[in-house]
Design an enzyme around this catalytic site. Structure first.
Site, PDB file in Angstrom:
ATOM      1  N   TYR A  88      15.620  -3.063 -17.666  1.00  0.00           N
ATOM      2  CA  TYR A  88      15.938  -2.479 -16.360  1.00  0.00           C
ATOM      3  C   TYR A  88      16.728  -1.174 -16.491  1.00  0.00           C
ATOM      4  O   TYR A  88      17.157  -0.616 -15.484  1.00  0.00           O
ATOM      5  CB  TYR A  88      16.773  -3.455 -15.526  1.00  0.00           C
ATOM      6  CG  TYR A  88      16.086  -4.752 -15.178  1.00  0.00           C
ATOM      7  CD1 TYR A  88      15.193  -4.833 -14.110  1.00  0.00           C
ATOM      8  CD2 TYR A  88      16.331  -5.910 -15.910  1.00  0.00           C
ATOM      9  CE1 TYR A  88      14.568  -6.029 -13.785  1.00  0.00           C
ATOM     10  CE2 TYR A  88      15.710  -7.111 -15.592  1.00  0.00           C
ATOM     11  CZ  TYR A  88      14.829  -7.165 -14.531  1.00  0.00           C
ATOM     12  OH  TYR A  88      14.203  -8.358 -14.213  1.00  0.00           O
ATOM     13  N   ALA A 125      10.226  -6.739  -6.644  1.00  0.00           N
ATOM     14  CA  ALA A 125      11.363  -5.989  -7.189  1.00  0.00           C
ATOM     15  C   ALA A 125      11.445  -6.048  -8.708  1.00  0.00           C
ATOM     16  O   ALA A 125      12.320  -5.409  -9.294  1.00  0.00           O
ATOM     17  CB  ALA A 125      12.665  -6.530  -6.593  1.00  0.00           C
ATOM     18  N   ASP A 126      10.551  -6.795  -9.350  1.00  0.00           N
ATOM     19  CA  ASP A 126      10.760  -7.095 -10.767  1.00  0.00           C
ATOM     20  C   ASP A 126       9.791  -6.374 -11.705  1.00  0.00           C
ATOM     21  O   ASP A 126       9.522  -6.856 -12.799  1.00  0.00           O
ATOM     22  CB  ASP A 126      10.652  -8.607 -10.996  1.00  0.00           C
ATOM     23  CG  ASP A 126      11.422  -9.052 -12.237  1.00  0.00           C
ATOM     24  OD1 ASP A 126      12.500  -8.484 -12.497  1.00  0.00           O
ATOM     25  OD2 ASP A 126      10.946  -9.962 -12.939  1.00  0.00           O
ATOM     26  N   MET A 127       9.292  -5.211 -11.320  1.00  0.00           N
ATOM     27  CA  MET A 127       8.372  -4.481 -12.191  1.00  0.00           C
ATOM     28  C   MET A 127       9.158  -3.611 -13.173  1.00  0.00           C
ATOM     29  O   MET A 127       9.173  -2.381 -13.105  1.00  0.00           O
ATOM     30  CB  MET A 127       7.396  -3.659 -11.355  1.00  0.00           C
ATOM     31  CG  MET A 127       6.440  -4.518 -10.541  1.00  0.00           C
ATOM     32  SD  MET A 127       5.477  -5.699 -11.536  1.00  0.00           S
ATOM     33  CE  MET A 127       4.312  -4.594 -12.327  1.00  0.00           C
TER      34      MET A 127
END
Length: 238
Positions: A88, A125-127
């Protein structure tokens, strides 16, 4: 095949991903073959993981040839030399697009933008860096792998934001022309075709949702939350 089991924390995650993969396909995105299976049919699972009626998602591996031979694959954490725990951090979607433009070409960038817009529209939201990968079918020139890990995460974690920066924004509430231009400038790629791709993807996603039979597999509150997100964001992309 890769089998994804139900989450102990969030409801209907396999059904969610199954529906979003089909919705992505209807939006013009390349996705792997997949199917929903009952956990009771999976051999070797402990009894507590095989509760009656629970589902798992089976996804055909795209890093294998028909005969089972492996195809070299790198996710973008590996491409950028980052540890998995840093998936991230440090990079943006523009950084990924820049690599694709240089190594895989214009169509790979167009497909990347489709997937990025789709992810915002559905509230995924988790790409992060590990959810984008390159394949080397000829062992030399990379191509963008099929899309994977498309899950509408916002209903599970309200007010969450994108995993990485998209044109200076991590918002899942809208996509703007200025944001797309900023994204293109940072990636050093032509901006002119990108907004058209965004509009087409948002429209196809909203239209596809209206007739998506797989959505009926989702609990009512989850289905309603995804619908609100899709309609809200698609309305901003015109």
């Amino acid at each position: 095949w890769i089998v994804k089991l139900p989450s102990a924390r969030f409801a209907a995650v396999p059904e969610n991903e199954f529906a979003m993969l089909e919705l992505a396909r209807r939006a013009g995105i390349t996705v792997p073959e997949n199917r929903l299976i009952t956990t009771a049919d999976i051999k070797g699972l402990p009894d507590e993981a095989r509760a009656p009626g629970t589902k798992a998602l089976a996804v055909r591996r795209f890093d294998r040839l028909a005969g089972g031979e492996p195809v070299h694959m790198e996710d973008f954490a590996q491409v950028f030399g980052q540890y998995p725990n840093d998936k991230y951090k440090s990079r943006s979607y523009a950084n990924i697009a820049a690599v694709l433009w240089a190594e895989a070409g214009e169509e790979a960038v167009a497909e990347f933008v489709r997937r990025l817009v789709f992810s915002v529209v559905i509230g995924n939201a988790d790409m992060h860096l590990k959810n984008w990968s390159l394949l080397y079918p000829d062992r030399r020139r990379p191509v963008l792998s099929p899309g994977y890990d498309f899950v509408a995460t916002l209903p599970y974690i309200p007010n969450d934001t994108l995993a990485l920066s998209f044109g200076g924004s991590r918002s899942l509430a809208e996509i703007t022309p200025d944001q797309m231009r900023s994204f293109a400038d940072k990636a050093r790629i032509p901006a002119s075709p990108l907004w058209k791709i965004a509009v087409e993807t948002a429209q196809k996603t909203a239209a596809g949702w209206e007739s998506l039979e797989q959505a009926d597999l989702l609990p009512k509150d989850l289905r309603s939350s995804i619908q609100r997100q899709i309609l809200r964001v698609a309305a901003t992309v015109k």
